[in-house]
Design an enzyme around this catalytic site. Structure first.
Site, PDB file in Angstrom:
ATOM      1  N   TYR A  38       0.833  -1.213   0.000  1.00  0.00           N
ATOM      2  CA  TYR A  38       0.000   0.000   0.000  1.00  0.00           C
ATOM      3  C   TYR A  38       0.867   1.263   0.000  1.00  0.00           C
ATOM      4  O   TYR A  38       0.670   2.179  -0.799  1.00  0.00           O
ATOM      5  CB  TYR A  38      -0.909  -0.045   1.236  1.00  0.00           C
ATOM      6  N   LYS A  73       1.199   4.177  -2.907  1.00  0.00           N
ATOM      7  CA  LYS A  73       0.888   5.587  -2.639  1.00  0.00           C
ATOM      8  C   LYS A  73       2.119   6.471  -2.856  1.00  0.00           C
ATOM      9  O   LYS A  73       1.998   7.603  -3.332  1.00  0.00           O
ATOM     10  CB  LYS A  73       0.334   5.765  -1.220  1.00  0.00           C
TER      11      LYS A  73
HETATM   12  C1  BGC Z   1      -5.444   3.938   4.990  1.00  0.00           C
HETATM   13  C2  BGC Z   1      -6.148   3.739   6.315  1.00  0.00           C
HETATM   14  C3  BGC Z   1      -5.325   4.298   7.445  1.00  0.00           C
HETATM   15  C4  BGC Z   1      -4.889   5.714   7.156  1.00  0.00           C
HETATM   16  C5  BGC Z   1      -3.958   6.280   8.215  1.00  0.00           C
HETATM   17  C6  BGC Z   1      -5.117   5.396   4.846  1.00  0.00           C
HETATM   18  O1  BGC Z   1      -4.505   5.623   3.604  1.00  0.00           O
HETATM   19  O2  BGC Z   1      -6.282   3.495   3.929  1.00  0.00           O
HETATM   20  O3  BGC Z   1      -6.367   2.360   6.516  1.00  0.00           O
HETATM   21  O4  BGC Z   1      -6.103   4.299   8.634  1.00  0.00           O
HETATM   22  O5  BGC Z   1      -4.255   5.773   5.898  1.00  0.00           O
HETATM   23  O6  BGC Z   1      -2.978   5.386   8.601  1.00  0.00           O
END
Ligand code: BGC
Length: 259
Positions: free
Chosen positions: A165, A169
């Site tokens: 993730y 990003k």
């Molecule tokens: C995630 C969440 C997370 C947040 C802060 C977001 O991009 O999708 O799951 O709580 O970031 O950590």
């Protein structure tokens, strides 16, 4: 409530059936934009969001697409032409999480997250730029077109056990900046929004019981977990001419989590 008019503007929101995407579709509709919102599998939820948007007086349509498929992205913009007469605003929002400790992370989950959160955003944005050029500008906005990526605080904050993730990003941040550098001379405005912890299904386990929420709040100086509407309002502003000189920026909407 922010009073910004997007009348005469046509928008696409990917992943618009729930969470931040749903709130964004409703906020765009409330600001007067027409909306085509996409969903992956939840037709009923998407239709419920569309219904609310229509009640606000806007034209709202739904479409099933898999944004990681190039043909689906082309079809999405063809449908925007047919249903809305074109597109001025793309909110590239669809995203997933498939978490796992580093050595447990399967190639499948790695690929899935990169495919949806990065490649899917790229494919949609590429098609949007082609359409903006082809259709030309309108009187409804100064820019030729606007793209807003839904990024995350994790484009900057490393995230243990979420390497796929955070990698997607982080990549999205440079995709957004590279696009903005290349395309702003054509009056195409590309920006990102970076939510912190927002109460949606994607991170339910982080806020659904009191103890989890207490732990989460330690990371948020502002002292509350975010709401989808917090992000949606910022997106409406970014999409509007009020933000006409905002180019290649990430707007953090995180209650201070970045601090
Ligand atoms: C995630 C969440 C997370 C947040 C802060 C977001 O991009 O999708 O799951 O709580 O970031 O950590």
């Amino acid at each position: 409530m922010l009073s910004i008019s997007l009348h005469g503007q046509r928008s696409i929101v990917t992943g618009g059936s729930s969470g931040i995407g749903a709130a964004t579709a409703k906020a765009l509709a409330a600001a007067g934009a027409s909306v085509l919102l996409t969903y992956r599998s939840s037709a009923e939820e998407a239709e419920a969001v569309a219904k609310e948007g229509r009640e606000a007086g806007a034209t709202v349509h739904t479409l099933q697409v898999d944004i990681a498929k190039p043909d689906d992205c082309v079809r999405l913009f063809e449908e925007a032409d047919r249903l809305l007469g074109g597109v001025d605003i793309l909110v590239a929002n669809a995203g997933v999480q498939k978490d796992g400790a580093f050595t447990d992370l399967s190639l499948k989950d790695w690929n899935k997250v990169i495919e949806v959160n990065l490649t899917g955003q790229f494919l949609c944005a590429q098609e949007a730029v082609r359409r903006f050029r082809r259709q030309g500008g309108t009187d409804a906005s100064t820019a030729l077109g606007k793209i807003i990526f839904n990024s995350s605080v994790h484009q900057a904050i490393p995230w243990a056990s979420h390497a796929n993730y955070a990698t997607a990003k982080g990549g999205l941040k440079l995709l957004m900046q590279s696009m903005a550098q290349e395309l702003s001379c054509e009056k195409i405005r590309v920006n990102a929004i970076a939510p912190g912890a927002i109460k949606t299904d994607i991170n339910k386990e982080a806020w659904q019981d009191e103890e989890a929420e207490r732990q989460l709040l330690k990371l948020i100086p502002y002292g509350r977990v975010g709401r989808p509407e917090d992000v949606a309002q910022a997106i409406v502003w970014l999409a509007s001419d009020a933000a006409d000189y905002v180019v290649g920026t990430t707007l953090f909407v995180d209650g201070g989590m970045m601090l």
